[in-house]
Design a protein around this motif. Sequence first.
Motif, PDB file in Angstrom:
ATOM      1  N   ASP A 197     -25.236  52.399  69.038  1.00  0.00           N
ATOM      2  CA  ASP A 197     -25.008  53.813  68.725  1.00  0.00           C
ATOM      3  C   ASP A 197     -26.293  54.456  68.228  1.00  0.00           C
ATOM      4  O   ASP A 197     -27.086  53.817  67.509  1.00  0.00           O
ATOM      5  CB  ASP A 197     -23.944  53.972  67.636  1.00  0.00           C
ATOM      6  CG  ASP A 197     -22.559  53.587  68.106  1.00  0.00           C
ATOM      7  OD1 ASP A 197     -21.731  54.486  68.249  1.00  0.00           O
ATOM      8  OD2 ASP A 197     -22.313  52.381  68.330  1.00  0.00           O
ATOM      9  N   LEU A 243     -27.264  57.962  66.134  1.00  0.00           N
ATOM     10  CA  LEU A 243     -26.710  59.085  65.384  1.00  0.00           C
ATOM     11  C   LEU A 243     -27.776  60.172  65.246  1.00  0.00           C
ATOM     12  O   LEU A 243     -28.870  59.913  64.738  1.00  0.00           O
ATOM     13  CB  LEU A 243     -26.260  58.619  64.000  1.00  0.00           C
ATOM     14  CG  LEU A 243     -25.751  59.698  63.053  1.00  0.00           C
ATOM     15  CD1 LEU A 243     -24.464  60.310  63.588  1.00  0.00           C
ATOM     16  CD2 LEU A 243     -25.529  59.135  61.659  1.00  0.00           C
ATOM     17  N   ARG A 277     -23.826  59.901  68.783  1.00  0.00           N
ATOM     18  CA  ARG A 277     -22.933  60.489  67.777  1.00  0.00           C
ATOM     19  C   ARG A 277     -23.695  61.589  67.051  1.00  0.00           C
ATOM     20  O   ARG A 277     -24.929  61.667  67.111  1.00  0.00           O
ATOM     21  CB  ARG A 277     -22.477  59.437  66.748  1.00  0.00           C
ATOM     22  CG  ARG A 277     -22.024  58.116  67.342  1.00  0.00           C
ATOM     23  CD  ARG A 277     -20.814  58.261  68.250  1.00  0.00           C
ATOM     24  NE  ARG A 277     -19.628  58.716  67.532  1.00  0.00           N
ATOM     25  CZ  ARG A 277     -18.794  57.895  66.891  1.00  0.00           C
ATOM     26  NH1 ARG A 277     -19.040  56.592  66.861  1.00  0.00           N
ATOM     27  NH2 ARG A 277     -17.729  58.368  66.293  1.00  0.00           N
ATOM     28  N   GLN A 332     -19.087  62.011  64.415  1.00  0.00           N
ATOM     29  CA  GLN A 332     -18.359  62.683  65.480  1.00  0.00           C
ATOM     30  C   GLN A 332     -19.001  62.404  66.829  1.00  0.00           C
ATOM     31  O   GLN A 332     -20.200  62.199  66.933  1.00  0.00           O
ATOM     32  CB  GLN A 332     -18.365  64.199  65.216  1.00  0.00           C
ATOM     33  CG  GLN A 332     -17.818  64.562  63.855  1.00  0.00           C
ATOM     34  CD  GLN A 332     -18.348  65.901  63.368  1.00  0.00           C
ATOM     35  OE1 GLN A 332     -19.147  66.535  64.048  1.00  0.00           O
ATOM     36  NE2 GLN A 332     -17.930  66.316  62.199  1.00  0.00           N
ATOM     37  N   ASP A 333     -18.129  62.421  67.865  1.00  0.00           N
ATOM     38  CA  ASP A 333     -18.667  62.386  69.218  1.00  0.00           C
ATOM     39  C   ASP A 333     -19.494  63.632  69.450  1.00  0.00           C
ATOM     40  O   ASP A 333     -19.219  64.694  68.885  1.00  0.00           O
ATOM     41  CB  ASP A 333     -17.531  62.329  70.244  1.00  0.00           C
ATOM     42  CG  ASP A 333     -16.874  60.955  70.276  1.00  0.00           C
ATOM     43  OD1 ASP A 333     -17.575  59.968  70.040  1.00  0.00           O
ATOM     44  OD2 ASP A 333     -15.653  60.890  70.519  1.00  0.00           O
TER      45      ASP A 333
END
Length: 635
Positions: A205, A207, A233, A252-253
Amino acid sequence: MLSRILGWSRAAKRLVVVAMDVCMGLVAMWLAFTLRLETPHWPNGLQWLAYALAPALAFPIFAKLGLYRAIFRYTGLTALITTGKAVAFYGALLMVCLFTAQWEGVPRSVGILQPLLFMLLVGASRALGWLALAGRNRNAPYRLLIYGAGSAGAQTAAGLGSIRQYELKGFIDDDVSKIGRSINGVRVYATQALPDVVRRLSITDVLLALPSTTRQRRREIIESLRALPVRIRTLPGLSDLASGRVTLTDFQDLEIEDLLGREPVAPNPGLLGKNLSDTVVLVTGAGGSIGSELCRQIVREGPSQLLLVDHSEYALYTIHHELQSLAQQGEHQCDLVPLLASVTDAKRMEDIFQQYQPASVYHTAAYKHVPMVEANAGEGILNNVFGTFNMVRIAIEHGAKHFVLISTDKAVRPTNIMGATKRVAEMVLQAIAASMPTPVGESHQPRHPKCPTRLSMVRFGNVLGSSGSVIPLFRRQIAAGGPVTVTHPDVTRYFMTIAEAAQLVLQAGAMAEGGDVFLLDMGEPLQILDLARRMVGLSGLTLRDEEHPEGDIEIVFTGLRPGEKLFEELLIGDNPLPTDHPRILRAREEYLPWHELQHQLNALKDAVNDGNRTAITALLQQLVPGYHPEPHAPT
């Protein structure tokens, strides 16, 4: 072991911490005596009183300053400062007590040594507790990079200690002064090294911690990440980060509006509140996507009363409850009136206008889902055409100053019933603006030769996040493992955020002169297939097709739905005129005069009442020259 401890009740955890502090107070006292006397110490005589005094003073002070309400996993600089204050206050009291009592065998220097040692032990215990809990993410399922090594990124990293699902592996930043350095032991990498870092550290991921960057810059960053097998994200609110309340759901997406690459234009305050301040405002379809956002923005402009009209009880309750909550928080002082009503019920709407006398009306109530209206043509016409006519007639008769119709790009050269009904609704407003009509089904003559109400309509395309939008559908399909369904590889649509569309609607209505058709500049249209591919990539997944049979998500083409077009348009003619707002254009499009339109509307209403689909289609084609129903549409 740590999981078992975390499963204890709060009272049990608090009792353990109190017991640890008592023990550390006694150990600190023993060390103080041992260091002062330069020999291992065993208390005797009045020295026992000094040992008893330590926990007796420490416990009430620590409890009063909240040390036993703090949560170890959220321990940070503030908690350590509070601990220092508590021990300092305790040490001052201990010193005063020992200097005053002057117990035999108790050196006064113990009153200085013991608090210092106690401070080290208490601070170390809190820090070790935090480290033990933070270390629980070592085997976390998600390995994270934070894009942005500024204050937002640092606050996010501080909050990650409590989230066992994430293991922070590094920061990414393009500031050369930060590259190679570390933030709380976590290294900052250059943007050029990102592909290598993702591969080497098995990152899952990324961010984005860039709250102040422009939308264009965010889009550039997102495009640079698309080729990497990571999920993108976005950052939660900084207030939650600062308070240590970050959770997995707070990440959040990525919002698709980041892909628009277009900066919203700041609203003109003079236009925004022109028709709203200190007036009674009515919004139909108040619980819908556009209607609810209009209501949120209207209350900020200080109307005296806002009438929320919707025929859905749940939708009306939801927006009314939300706006009431904002009022309780002091965000507005507007009087809110929820009104269950259908715009097709003329008697009910007349009663509402008679009682409340609204000055400005925003008409968003309509059936908008293309296949649904295609399958229920009669209801679509009654609601979209005759419901609009009811509202216009009643607004004029009761002296409303402004009436704004929310229209759609599907009204331009429509291929479906929904688009055709919205174009007829536009024509009703245009004809009425030119000449006050005798209402359909009514025999009384108009009270004024010209329309005293400024009528206008605002036409725009899809809004992000609205009911029926492809974006939430794609999101659900990706979460379920696919396939993602696209109607046609060449289909394109315009997109705009709901908030920006609502702002522009309010400003366009303020510029109305009468019979205006306003068009919102929605930038460049997006290809839906490309949008689907981006959403798959930004979810950290790969496309599955003939060339990549091992991919995660397949895209399936389902064919155009009844009445659906490959692309949408905003303008029928080719003569848009500029306005005072750079994102709003004005078009003066052709329409039927009222005496002709009235006969067509009467015939259309008769066809609807008879349920004659063939007659309905033929009449809509006469009313809307550009209407060409698709051959596969129901007849």
